[in-house]
Write a protein that holds these residues in place. Structure first.
Motif, mmCIF file in Angstrom:
data_model
loop_
_atom_site.group_PDB
_atom_site.id
_atom_site.type_symbol
_atom_site.label_atom_id
_atom_site.label_comp_id
_atom_site.label_asym_id
_atom_site.label_seq_id
_atom_site.Cartn_x
_atom_site.Cartn_y
_atom_site.Cartn_z
ATOM 1 N N GLY A 125 3.264 20.013 10.444
ATOM 2 C CA GLY A 125 3.569 19.803 9.022
ATOM 3 C C GLY A 125 3.439 18.344 8.648
ATOM 4 N N THR A 126 4.057 17.963 7.532
ATOM 5 C CA THR A 126 4.027 16.561 7.093
ATOM 6 C C THR A 126 5.369 16.168 6.502
ATOM 7 O OG1 THR A 126 3.212 15.108 5.320
ATOM 8 C CG2 THR A 126 2.637 17.437 5.104
ATOM 9 N N ILE A 127 5.949 15.084 7.006
ATOM 10 C CA ILE A 127 7.265 14.660 6.482
ATOM 11 C C ILE A 127 7.150 14.238 5.024
ATOM 12 C CG2 ILE A 127 8.310 13.957 8.683
ATOM 13 C CD1 ILE A 127 7.735 10.978 7.585
ATOM 14 N N LEU A 128 5.939 13.890 4.578
ATOM 15 C CA LEU A 128 5.779 13.482 3.170
ATOM 16 C C LEU A 128 5.662 14.694 2.251
ATOM 17 C CD1 LEU A 128 3.323 10.453 3.568
ATOM 18 C CD2 LEU A 128 5.779 10.391 3.109
ATOM 19 N N LYS A 129 5.552 15.851 2.827
ATOM 20 C CA LYS A 129 5.280 17.099 2.101
ATOM 21 C C LYS A 129 3.901 17.013 1.426
ATOM 22 C CE LYS A 129 10.066 18.364 1.362
ATOM 23 N NZ LYS A 129 10.103 19.486 2.289
ATOM 24 N N THR A 130 3.423 18.176 0.997
ATOM 25 C CA THR A 130 2.083 18.202 0.427
ATOM 26 C C THR A 130 2.025 19.211 -0.716
ATOM 27 O OG1 THR A 130 -0.277 18.396 0.958
ATOM 28 C CG2 THR A 130 1.217 19.877 2.149
ATOM 29 N N ALA A 131 0.985 19.126 -1.504
ATOM 30 C CA ALA A 131 0.823 20.060 -2.627
ATOM 31 C C ALA A 131 -0.651 20.106 -2.997
ATOM 32 C CB ALA A 131 1.640 19.577 -3.819
ATOM 33 N N ARG A 132 -1.013 21.160 -3.706
ATOM 34 C CA ARG A 132 -2.365 21.219 -4.279
ATOM 35 C C ARG A 132 -2.178 20.931 -5.767
ATOM 36 N NH1 ARG A 132 -5.455 23.462 -0.204
ATOM 37 N NH2 ARG A 132 -4.455 25.041 1.097
ATOM 38 N N CYS A 133 -2.637 19.768 -6.205
ATOM 39 C CA CYS A 133 -2.376 19.335 -7.587
ATOM 40 C C CYS A 133 -3.624 19.579 -8.439
ATOM 41 C CB CYS A 133 -1.988 17.856 -7.582
ATOM 42 S SG CYS A 133 -1.655 17.201 -9.218
ATOM 43 N N LYS A 134 -3.628 20.719 -9.140
ATOM 44 C CA LYS A 134 -4.809 21.102 -9.947
ATOM 45 C C LYS A 134 -5.077 20.104 -11.078
ATOM 46 C CE LYS A 134 -5.268 25.839 -8.705
ATOM 47 N NZ LYS A 134 -3.946 26.448 -8.389
ATOM 48 N N GLU A 135 -3.974 19.533 -11.616
ATOM 49 C CA GLU A 135 -4.122 18.612 -12.768
ATOM 50 C C GLU A 135 -4.892 17.341 -12.416
ATOM 51 O OE1 GLU A 135 0.351 18.822 -12.937
ATOM 52 O OE2 GLU A 135 -0.131 17.712 -14.770
ATOM 53 N N PHE A 136 -5.002 17.046 -11.120
ATOM 54 C CA PHE A 136 -5.544 15.748 -10.736
ATOM 55 C C PHE A 136 -7.061 15.641 -10.938
ATOM 56 C CE2 PHE A 136 -5.861 11.849 -8.152
ATOM 57 C CZ PHE A 136 -4.793 11.168 -8.692
ATOM 58 N N LYS A 137 -7.582 16.474 -11.851
ATOM 59 C CA LYS A 137 -8.997 16.366 -12.218
ATOM 60 C C LYS A 137 -9.099 15.790 -13.623
ATOM 61 C CE LYS A 137 -10.575 20.212 -9.414
ATOM 62 N NZ LYS A 137 -9.897 21.499 -9.259
ATOM 63 N N ILE A 153 0.856 -1.185 0.000
ATOM 64 C CA ILE A 153 0.000 0.000 0.000
ATOM 65 C C ILE A 153 0.897 1.243 0.000
ATOM 66 C CG2 ILE A 153 -1.899 -1.193 1.206
ATOM 67 C CD1 ILE A 153 -1.151 0.408 3.735
ATOM 68 N N ALA A 154 0.267 2.411 -0.101
ATOM 69 C CA ALA A 154 1.024 3.668 -0.062
ATOM 70 C C ALA A 154 0.222 4.685 0.736
ATOM 71 C CB ALA A 154 1.289 4.170 -1.480
ATOM 72 N N VAL A 155 0.918 5.719 1.173
ATOM 73 C CA VAL A 155 0.262 6.790 1.935
ATOM 74 C C VAL A 155 0.722 8.128 1.376
ATOM 75 C CG1 VAL A 155 2.062 6.628 3.761
ATOM 76 C CG2 VAL A 155 -0.112 7.762 4.271
ATOM 77 N N LEU A 156 -0.198 9.093 1.332
ATOM 78 C CA LEU A 156 0.173 10.452 0.905
ATOM 79 C C LEU A 156 -0.607 11.481 1.706
ATOM 80 C CD1 LEU A 156 -2.322 11.753 -0.989
ATOM 81 C CD2 LEU A 156 -1.353 10.257 -2.719
ATOM 82 N N THR A 157 -0.055 12.694 1.776
ATOM 83 C CA THR A 157 -0.768 13.840 2.352
ATOM 84 C C THR A 157 -0.954 14.863 1.241
ATOM 85 O OG1 THR A 157 1.382 14.684 3.128
ATOM 86 C CG2 THR A 157 -0.001 13.582 4.753
ATOM 87 N N SER A 158 -2.133 15.477 1.193
ATOM 88 C CA SER A 158 -2.433 16.364 0.071
ATOM 89 C C SER A 158 -3.237 17.579 0.560
ATOM 90 C CB SER A 158 -3.233 15.540 -0.947
ATOM 91 O OG SER A 158 -3.844 16.356 -1.909
ATOM 92 N N GLY A 159 -3.151 18.680 -0.185
ATOM 93 C CA GLY A 159 -3.866 19.906 0.201
ATOM 94 C C GLY A 159 -3.106 20.640 1.293
ATOM 95 N N GLY A 160 -3.788 21.536 2.020
ATOM 96 C CA GLY A 160 -3.128 22.293 3.092
ATOM 97 C C GLY A 160 -2.676 21.351 4.204
ATOM 98 N N GLY A 212 1.838 14.686 -2.187
ATOM 99 C CA GLY A 212 0.459 14.347 -2.529
ATOM 100 C C GLY A 212 0.297 13.789 -3.925
ATOM 101 N N TYR A 213 -0.809 14.164 -4.584
ATOM 102 C CA TYR A 213 -1.079 13.624 -5.924
ATOM 103 C C TYR A 213 -0.020 14.070 -6.927
ATOM 104 C CZ TYR A 213 -5.641 12.300 -4.053
ATOM 105 O OH TYR A 213 -6.636 11.736 -3.307
ATOM 106 N N GLN A 214 0.629 15.226 -6.661
ATOM 107 C CA GLN A 214 1.684 15.695 -7.563
ATOM 108 C C GLN A 214 2.826 14.678 -7.596
ATOM 109 O OE1 GLN A 214 1.271 18.548 -9.375
ATOM 110 N NE2 GLN A 214 3.106 17.797 -10.460
ATOM 111 N N GLY A 215 3.235 14.230 -6.419
ATOM 112 C CA GLY A 215 4.302 13.227 -6.347
ATOM 113 C C GLY A 215 3.862 11.898 -6.937
ATOM 114 N N LEU A 216 2.574 11.577 -6.771
ATOM 115 C CA LEU A 216 2.072 10.312 -7.322
ATOM 116 C C LEU A 216 2.228 10.295 -8.846
ATOM 117 C CD1 LEU A 216 0.581 7.610 -7.254
ATOM 118 C CD2 LEU A 216 -1.580 8.859 -6.992
ATOM 119 N N ILE A 217 1.832 11.389 -9.505
ATOM 120 C CA ILE A 217 1.911 11.377 -10.980
ATOM 121 C C ILE A 217 3.355 11.503 -11.479
ATOM 122 C CG2 ILE A 217 -0.467 12.128 -11.359
ATOM 123 C CD1 ILE A 217 0.488 14.932 -11.813
ATOM 124 N N GLU A 218 4.258 11.880 -10.560
ATOM 125 C CA GLU A 218 5.687 11.924 -10.934
ATOM 126 C C GLU A 218 6.411 10.671 -10.435
ATOM 127 O OE1 GLU A 218 7.194 15.620 -9.364
ATOM 128 O OE2 GLU A 218 5.657 16.769 -10.419
#
Ligand code: F6P
Length: 318
Positions: free
Chosen positions: A65-77, A4-11, A40-46
């Motif tokens: 904060g989050t050690i995984l870092k986070t982003a707002r990925c607009k493309e993920f629509k 499995i995998a885990v991510l943090t996304s958004g604020g 987040g989803y940005q790292g997933l698509i990369e």
């Protein structure tokens, strides 16, 4: 299920690290391999991810904060972007995903579920704007941070007999302003859920002044009014000197409260358990119980504002 995998996304929000630690360590205790996806989803698509270990989440429980870092990925629509994400997960043999974030993050997970990826979502935002759950991860810490900030503003405000307008975050949800305002003894709270006009505020300020109360604390949820414009109009109409303070991103930082750490741990463990049982959905905390429901249900609950507490602000102020 093996991977499995885990991510943090958004604020980001305080408590995310406590949650990541629980997800990683619980998954490993159950014999799973777990990847941490960056940004987040940005790292997933990369395809930006690494295998996590018990040690890679050491000494983070107390960190904001989050050690995984986070982003707002607009493309993920976009369909082709989501298809790419699915392909990346399939290539790596990852069957399930724990996603930690707010409503936008949940919507991204919905798209992945439609394409056969199992997702368990964890509500994490300081805004508390996922109404199927009584608490989102980080809201309690942010509320305490705002209370602390208001206490400090109150000291200077009292010394100068000033009216202060303190702006909180909230992204269209008044919970942070309300809960912090109530706990900090605010005189007024201005939130998106209750319409309010400037003349009413002026009337209240003038009444307070007539009662020899020279200091007032107005807590304003972001975007209901332009804060500086409100200050200008209030000063003009009431003749009372006003100051503003915008708490901004300070509200998102800091060491998580014990409540948020424990919420993150319980959310994280439950999310992994549900994934292992093949259940897609969202964890939550409702009426003292941990719950698991569908994303569709979570996003369909539109309102949970506590109007009784809102009225109390007025009742308990002068
Ligand atoms: O969703 C959390 C939040 O902090 C909101 O309260 C706020 O409106 C927004 O994020 C700010 O976003 P950014 O950090 O991208 O400026």
């Amino acid at each position: 299920m093996r991977k499995i995998a885990v991510l943090t996304s958004g604020g980001d929000s305080p408590g995310m690290n406590s949650c990541i630690r629980a997800v990683v360590r619980y998954a490993i205790s159950q014999g799973l391999e777990i990847f941490g996806i960056k940004r987040g989803y940005q790292g997933l698509i990369e395809d930006d991810m690494e295998l996590m270990s018990i040690r890679s989440v050491g000494n983070i429980i107390q960190q904001g904060g989050t050690i995984l870092k986070t982003a707002r990925c607009k493309e993920f629509k976009q369909d082709e972007v989501i298809d790419k994400a699915v392909q990346i997960l399939r290539n790596r043999g990852i069957e399930g995903l724990v996603v930690i974030g707010g409503d936008g993050t949940f919507r991204g997970a919905e798209r992945l579920i439609e394409r056969g990826i199992l997702c368990a979502c964890i509500p994490a935002t300081i805004d508390n704007n996922l109404f199927y759950t009584d608490y989102t991860l980080g809201f309690d810490t942010a509320t305490n941070t705002v209370v602390d900030l208001i206490n400090k503003v109150r000291d200077t405000s009292l010394s100068h007999d000033r009216v202060f307008i303190a702006e909180t975050m909230g992204a269209g949800c008044g919970d942070l302003a309300l809960k912090a305002g109530l706990a900090a003894g605010a005189d007024m709270v201005i939130v998106p859920e209750v319409s309010c006009n400037v003349d009413d505020i002026v009337k209240k300020l003038l009444y307070a002044k007539s009662q020899n109360k020279k200091f007032s604390m107005i807590v304003l949820s972001e975007k209901v009014f332009d804060t500086n414009e409100l200050k200008k109009v209030l000063t003009e109409k009431s003749g009372i000197e006003c100051r503003t303070i915008v708490f901004g991103h300070i509200q998102r930082g800091g060491s998580p409260s014990a409540f948020d750490r424990n919420l993150g741990i319980n959310f994280g463990v439950r999310a992994v358990q549900e994934l292992m049982n093949g259940n897609c959905g969202v964890v939550g905390y409702k009426d003292g119980q941990y719950i698991y429901d569908t994303i569709e249900f979570a996003l369909s609950v539109k309102q949970n504002f506590n109007y009784e507490e809102y009225k109390l602000i007025e009742t308990l102020s002068i």
